[in-house]
Scaffold this active site. Structure first.
Site, PDB file in Angstrom:
ATOM      1  NE  ARG A  59      -2.369  -1.399   3.394  1.00 41.82           N
ATOM      2  CZ  ARG A  59      -2.171  -2.619   3.900  1.00 41.82           C
ATOM      3  NH1 ARG A  59      -2.624  -3.672   3.249  1.00 41.82           N
ATOM      4  NH2 ARG A  59      -1.535  -2.787   5.026  1.00 41.82           N
ATOM      5  CD  GLU A  96       3.588 -11.938  18.072  1.00 42.67           C
ATOM      6  OE1 GLU A  96       2.926 -11.414  17.153  1.00 42.67           O
ATOM      7  OE2 GLU A  96       3.101 -12.311  19.149  1.00 42.67           O
TER       8      GLU A  96
HETATM    9  P1  AMP Z   1       5.013  -2.787  10.977  1.00 42.74           P
HETATM   10  O1  AMP Z   1       6.271  -3.404  10.450  1.00 42.74           O
HETATM   11  O2  AMP Z   1       4.478  -3.506  12.173  1.00 42.74           O
HETATM   12  O3  AMP Z   1       5.179  -1.301  11.230  1.00 42.74           O
HETATM   13  O4  AMP Z   1       3.891  -2.947   9.886  1.00 42.74           O
HETATM   14  C1  AMP Z   1       4.265  -3.183   8.590  1.00 42.74           C
HETATM   15  C2  AMP Z   1       3.220  -3.088   7.541  1.00 42.74           C
HETATM   16  O5  AMP Z   1       2.065  -3.839   7.870  1.00 42.74           O
HETATM   17  C3  AMP Z   1       2.801  -1.685   7.258  1.00 42.74           C
HETATM   18  O6  AMP Z   1       3.378  -1.408   6.014  1.00 42.74           O
HETATM   19  C4  AMP Z   1       1.314  -1.717   7.151  1.00 42.74           C
HETATM   20  O7  AMP Z   1       0.953  -1.602   5.796  1.00 42.74           O
HETATM   21  C5  AMP Z   1       0.906  -3.083   7.655  1.00 42.74           C
HETATM   22  N1  AMP Z   1       0.190  -3.034   8.928  1.00 42.74           N
HETATM   23  C6  AMP Z   1       0.670  -3.336  10.148  1.00 42.74           C
HETATM   24  N2  AMP Z   1      -0.261  -3.222  11.085  1.00 42.74           N
HETATM   25  C7  AMP Z   1      -1.378  -2.807  10.441  1.00 42.74           C
HETATM   26  C8  AMP Z   1      -2.704  -2.483  10.846  1.00 42.74           C
HETATM   27  N3  AMP Z   1      -3.087  -2.573  12.129  1.00 42.74           N
HETATM   28  N4  AMP Z   1      -3.583  -2.092   9.914  1.00 42.74           N
HETATM   29  C9  AMP Z   1      -3.214  -2.003   8.610  1.00 42.74           C
HETATM   30  N5  AMP Z   1      -1.993  -2.294   8.167  1.00 42.74           N
HETATM   31  C10 AMP Z   1      -1.084  -2.684   9.061  1.00 42.74           C
END
Ligand code: AMP
Length: 172
Positions: A59, A96
């Site tokens: 996205r 995780e």
């Molecule tokens: P993170 O590495 O945990 O910051 O998340 C990585 C990717 O996962 C981001 O690029 C978001 O597109 C997606 N993502 C993580 N958590 C969510 C969420 N709660 N809602 C939507 N997309 C998420």
């Protein structure tokens, strides 16, 4: 920014129990709100020296490409493993359970460029921190900014980006 917030819906327990998924598809479908999001990012970075906007799969590509068009720059893709066809650099990072990785074409960036990294959601920050490491370990470029549509503050992803210029249009 209230209209942006209103156009992002929260889907509980997707894709697995306990995750509050931020669904941006209603925002993308609304011409006025989508334009407001891109215009707000454009306003934030107009006047800064930016050569290239980097989008994180998947996205992030949507916002990075629209913002690159608005700023008059090119765009570049950071992808999940196995998607880029030419020579790549790879950065692994811990999840995780298990590991994942991000990749970039080895010839994607030129020395001295100022880049802006874009993704839709800042959650735990693992993906964007790996993207920063991927770029800093392999290229001599400056990170002018790291921009998100929405930051999930309770997950403290910003802590993984300390010292870097992070900007989120909205916080939740
Ligand atoms: P993170 O590495 O945990 O910051 O998340 C990585 C990717 O996962 C981001 O690029 C978001 O597109 C997606 N993502 C993580 N958590 C969510 C969420 N709660 N809602 C939507 N997309 C998420």
């Amino acid at each position: 920014m209230e209209c942006l917030k209103a156009a992002i819906r929260t889907i509980p327990d997707f894709p697995k129990p306990g995750i509050q998924f931020k669904d941006i598809t209603p925002l993308l479908a609304d011409a006025d709100v989508f334009r407001e999001a891109i215009d707000a990012l454009k306003e934030r970075y107009t006047g800064e020296e930016i050569d290239l906007v980097i989008g994180i799969e998947a996205r992030g590509f949507i916002f990075a490409s629209a913002l690159a068009y608005a700023l008059g720059t090119g765009t570049c893709l950071v992808r999940k493993p196995g998607k880029l066809p030419a020579a790549i650099y790879r950065q692994s990072y811990d999840l995780e359970y298990g590991t994942d990785a991000v990749e970039i074409h080895a010839d994607a960036l030129e020395s001295g460029q100022k880049i802006l990294i874009v993704d839709d959601v800042l959650a735990t920050g693992g993906t964007v921190a790996a993207t920063v490491a991927l770029i800093q370990n392999n290229f001599d470029v400056g990170i002018a900014g790291i921009a998100f549509l929405i930051e999930l503050v309770s997950l403290e992803g910003r802590k993984k980006l300390s010292g870097l210029p992070v900007h989120a249009l909205i916080q939740s």
